[in-house]
Design a protein around this motif. Sequence first.
Motif, PDB file in Angstrom:
ATOM      1  N   ARG A 139      22.995   9.707 -26.779  1.00  0.00           N
ATOM      2  CA  ARG A 139      21.238   9.984 -26.575  1.00  0.00           C
ATOM      3  C   ARG A 139      20.346   8.785 -26.888  1.00  0.00           C
ATOM      4  O   ARG A 139      19.270   8.760 -26.247  1.00  0.00           O
ATOM      5  CB  ARG A 139      20.974  11.004 -27.685  1.00  0.00           C
ATOM      6  N   LYS A 164      17.755   5.921 -19.148  1.00  0.00           N
ATOM      7  CA  LYS A 164      19.243   6.572 -18.723  1.00  0.00           C
ATOM      8  C   LYS A 164      19.565   6.709 -17.175  1.00  0.00           C
ATOM      9  O   LYS A 164      20.642   6.680 -16.879  1.00  0.00           O
ATOM     10  CB  LYS A 164      19.239   7.992 -19.478  1.00  0.00           C
ATOM     11  N   CYS A 206      24.425  12.137 -14.228  1.00  0.00           N
ATOM     12  CA  CYS A 206      23.126  11.412 -14.973  1.00  0.00           C
ATOM     13  C   CYS A 206      22.195  11.357 -14.286  1.00  0.00           C
ATOM     14  O   CYS A 206      21.184  11.828 -14.909  1.00  0.00           O
ATOM     15  CB  CYS A 206      24.084  10.221 -15.283  1.00  0.00           C
ATOM     16  N   GLU A 246      19.249  13.523 -16.403  1.00  0.00           N
ATOM     17  CA  GLU A 246      18.699  12.947 -17.421  1.00  0.00           C
ATOM     18  C   GLU A 246      17.025  12.803 -17.206  1.00  0.00           C
ATOM     19  O   GLU A 246      16.825  13.025 -16.047  1.00  0.00           O
ATOM     20  CB  GLU A 246      19.069  11.495 -17.640  1.00  0.00           C
ATOM     21  N   SER A 248      23.984   3.473 -25.366  1.00  0.00           N
ATOM     22  CA  SER A 248      24.140   3.739 -24.037  1.00  0.00           C
ATOM     23  C   SER A 248      24.081   2.454 -23.013  1.00  0.00           C
ATOM     24  O   SER A 248      25.363   2.264 -22.497  1.00  0.00           O
ATOM     25  CB  SER A 248      23.162   4.803 -23.363  1.00  0.00           C
ATOM     26  N   ASN A 255      15.289  10.718 -19.297  1.00  0.00           N
ATOM     27  CA  ASN A 255      14.837   9.219 -19.510  1.00  0.00           C
ATOM     28  C   ASN A 255      15.111   8.436 -18.538  1.00  0.00           C
ATOM     29  O   ASN A 255      16.149   8.210 -17.973  1.00  0.00           O
ATOM     30  CB  ASN A 255      15.528   8.680 -20.889  1.00  0.00           C
TER      31      ASN A 255
END
Lengths: 113, 89, 238
Positions: B31, A29, A20, A24, B36, A26
Amino acid sequence: MALPVAYWVVLILFGMGLYCILTERNLIKIAVGLNIMEAGLLLFLVRMAYSPGDRAPLLGTGVIRMADPIPHALTLTAIVIAASTTALLLSFIIQIHRHYGTVDIDEIRSKMK
Amino acid sequence: MNWVIALFDAGVIGVLLIFLVISAGAAIAFRNVLNSVLALSVFSIVLALLFVIYQAPDAAMAEAVVGAGLVTALFLVTISKTGATGGDG
Amino acid sequence: MKLHRIGVAILIVILSVTLAGALAELPSVEQRTSTSQLTRRVIDGGLQDTGALNLVSAVLFDYRAFDTLGEATVIFAAVAGVVMLFYQAPLHPSSIGLSMLAKRSLDSIGPFVFLAGMYVVLYGHISPGGGFQGGVILATLTILISIVYGLETERRLLDPTFKTTLESSAALLFMVIAFGGILTGEYFLSNLSAGFPRGEAGSLLSAGSLAPLNAAIGLKVGAGLALIFYSMVKREPE
């Protein structure tokens, strides 16, 4: 290999968190991935201190076999440190968003040029 | 009766470990950042339950309070300040 | 982009296989607890050395108390960083809070949350819990107040200056207790050997300096994390 099942889960969590972080775009995230990686480490420490049949490391209950208290203390330290570093990370994300108007690292990189 | 208890223990631990991997996967796969973060909160609670079964009540209490309470609140503040949910689904 | 992801996945698989090999080399738990001098010393002599029933607290605030001091410093640095990042942000009292139903509910459960936090802090040397967990519970209470009643009310109840003072004085309290050991001719952070009363195991006033150290850490963590949340939330949304 005759690893305990929990150790495999530790490896899976560590790998998932790292994946991740590396893929990722973002920033929020990425913070989530970092938290999952840390959780894998915590599970490893707690599982390492335990063998089936152990009881919690509290005296005065007449229990003889107990889990190892030293990794538990390390886990506690790690949890609190992780929370405060996450707070600092999220503050930086808010400031970055204020400066660049986005939390996507590709857009931030193009705006930096 | 001891082997029944041992089998029950192993079953509970197995189910919780599967839940742990599923919620971690959900936290990474969603997403939408809000989904999340909520999956991460569930993940923390399951981890705290596992700590209780592994006989670490101190660590379990810290993980429950920090993971499900404080860190989730800070993530939600960040999402609301940046206004970035990152798409839906 | 696709290639990048595949490369990362291969890298992680290699890393995981290496780590699995390392984990397989670890001694098993039974082997370790029967041979490790350190673990046996803590489990068998913990009550004798510290007077605390909760061995995790005994490790955190007696055997490894210096490490806990370092951890408190890390939290202090994090709080200082967050407060500095948001120092110039003006207070934005946008929210007037939630509905009356939510406010009355918080009125009824708030005191009990406070009580639970204080219990967890003060009984850390007897039952599971301690300064860190209790402090976070207390900080969560301030988060609840600022969500339900609005940030302005929370600021009036607990001024940020008051929180800063509380955090600094808790850190000072920790250092004063720590230097108490030196004053009696023992070491920094000495507990029972420095003359702190042992008390009766299992009662509130026992285990020497563990309970005051727990209280100091609880106040410090609670005030620090509440300050972090307040600083992060006060900036106006863009």
